[in-house]
Design an enzyme around this catalytic site. Structure first.
Site, short mmCIF file in Angstrom:
data_model
loop_
_atom_site.label_atom_id
_atom_site.label_comp_id
_atom_site.label_asym_id
_atom_site.label_seq_id
_atom_site.Cartn_x
_atom_site.Cartn_y
_atom_site.Cartn_z
N ASN A 6 123.36 -19.48 -15.31
CA ASN A 6 123.85 -19.17 -13.96
C ASN A 6 122.70 -18.53 -13.19
O ASN A 6 122.37 -17.38 -13.42
CB ASN A 6 125.05 -18.23 -14.07
CG ASN A 6 125.55 -17.78 -12.70
OD1 ASN A 6 125.15 -18.33 -11.68
ND2 ASN A 6 126.41 -16.79 -12.69
N GLU B 155 131.00 -11.27 -9.91
CA GLU B 155 130.32 -10.94 -8.65
C GLU B 155 131.09 -11.50 -7.46
O GLU B 155 131.14 -10.88 -6.40
CB GLU B 155 128.88 -11.48 -8.69
CG GLU B 155 128.02 -10.65 -9.63
CD GLU B 155 126.85 -11.37 -10.25
OE1 GLU B 155 126.52 -12.49 -9.82
OE2 GLU B 155 126.25 -10.81 -11.19
N SER C 239 123.95 -10.19 -20.38
CA SER C 239 122.67 -9.78 -20.99
C SER C 239 122.31 -10.60 -22.23
O SER C 239 121.72 -10.08 -23.17
CB SER C 239 122.68 -8.28 -21.31
OG SER C 239 122.80 -7.53 -20.11
N HIS D 274 133.59 -15.80 -11.05
CA HIS D 274 132.56 -14.89 -11.56
C HIS D 274 132.85 -13.48 -11.03
O HIS D 274 133.30 -13.32 -9.90
CB HIS D 274 131.17 -15.35 -11.11
CG HIS D 274 130.09 -14.62 -11.84
ND1 HIS D 274 129.70 -13.35 -11.48
CD2 HIS D 274 129.36 -14.95 -12.92
CE1 HIS D 274 128.75 -12.96 -12.33
NE2 HIS D 274 128.52 -13.90 -13.21
N LYS E 111 122.63 -17.68 -10.15
CA LYS E 111 123.05 -16.79 -9.06
C LYS E 111 122.26 -17.15 -7.79
O LYS E 111 121.96 -18.31 -7.58
CB LYS E 111 122.92 -15.33 -9.48
CG LYS E 111 123.59 -15.09 -10.84
CD LYS E 111 123.74 -13.66 -11.22
CE LYS E 111 124.46 -13.57 -12.57
NZ LYS E 111 124.71 -12.22 -13.01
N GLU F 195 132.90 -12.42 -19.82
CA GLU F 195 131.75 -11.67 -19.34
C GLU F 195 132.17 -10.22 -19.07
O GLU F 195 132.69 -9.92 -17.99
CB GLU F 195 131.21 -12.28 -18.05
CG GLU F 195 130.73 -13.72 -18.20
CD GLU F 195 129.65 -14.07 -17.19
OE1 GLU F 195 128.57 -14.46 -17.64
OE2 GLU F 195 129.88 -13.94 -15.98
N GLY G 206 123.75 -8.07 -16.30
CA GLY G 206 122.54 -7.61 -15.62
C GLY G 206 122.14 -6.19 -15.97
O GLY G 206 121.30 -5.59 -15.30
#
Ligand code: 13P
Length: 258
Positions: free
Chosen positions: A12, A100, A215, A98, A14, A170, A176
């Protein structure tokens, strides 16, 4: 005995990479993954890179996914991209829900309940992302959160199509941050997700692919990808470099690390 599930390693990106950077990347990636057997590979790229990546990856084993879509085929939704448009470009799949998008752009379970079946009906493979925040984990709220997301987001997917959805677990605190879930945490949550699918349909639970994300790096990929209920990875930061992404793909191949 578990069903033979082909692992999927998806990168991904992003909001990274212009078209020129994406082209450079795919030319570096393709030779590095062309001979890795038994694992599917996808890159999930920004809208502006989709057409170029579909063209460059054509005929290779690398699939190209979008990172979001609207649930309606068309309409007055400024700034959105429809499932019809994605199909037209030739992408094979789409990341949905996701964390985010949920946290920064107000993506709701109600919208996801429409997006997941819309993707399937258009012939796109959805990767549905679920996961708990750090405070939810600390408060022993992980199971409740996963149960709610799986129930609400898949409510409109008929049982016979459940296995076509790839689920990405996730944990938000691992995205991250460099704080990867322990093998035990990942396996426990992912077995729980499989059991939730099993509450709907036992066959689907056996066949559905569940990816770990958060990660993932070349150094920890083999351990995570070797877990019983882990059928691949959704990789953020480490997917931006074709060398490290290819190493993670390699770690996802069956027999790797045995
Ligand atoms: P990182 O691999 O950078 O933690 O990101 C994970 C992720 O969000 C993939 O969708």
């Amino acid at each position: 005995m578990a069903a033979a599930r082909t692992p999927l390693v998806a990168g991904n990106w992003k909001m990274y990479k212009t078209e020129a950077q994406a082209e450079e990347y795919i030319q570096a990636l393709l030779p590095r993954v062309s001979s890795v057997d038994g694992v599917e590979v996808a890159i999930c790229v920004p809208f502006t890179d989709l057409r170029a990546m579909v063209d460059s990856a054509r005929g290779s084993r690398v699939e190209v996914y979008a990172q979001n879509m609207h649930q309606e085929p068309e309409g007055p939704f400024t700034g959105e991209v429809s499932v019809t448009m994605l199909s037209d470009v030739g992408v094979q799949g789409v990341v949905l829900g996701h964390s985010e998008r949920r946290a920064c752009f107000g993506e709701t379970d109600r919208a996801l309940a429409l997006k997941v079946p819309a993707a399937l009906e258009a012939g796109l493979r959805p990767i549905l992302c679920v996961g708990e925040t750090e405070s939810e984990r600390e408060n022993d709220d992980t199971d409740r959160k996963l149960r709610q997301q799986i129930k609400d987001d898949l409510v409109n997917v008929p049982n016979e199509r459940l296995a076509e959805v790839t689920i990405a677990y996730e944990p938000i605190w691992a995205i991250g941050t460099g704080k990867v879930a322990t093998a035990e945490q990942a396996q426990e949550a992912m077995a729980f997700i499989r059991a939730l699918v099993g509450d709907r349909d036992a066959q689907a639970a056996d066949a559905v692919r569940i990816l770990y994300g958060g990660s993932v790096k070349p150094e920890n990929a083999a351990e995570l990808l070797g877990l019983a209920d882990v059928d691949g990875a959704l990789v953020g930061g480490a997917s931006l470099d074709p060398r490290s992404f290819a190493q993670i793909v390699q770690a996802g191949a069956p027999n790797e690390g045995l």
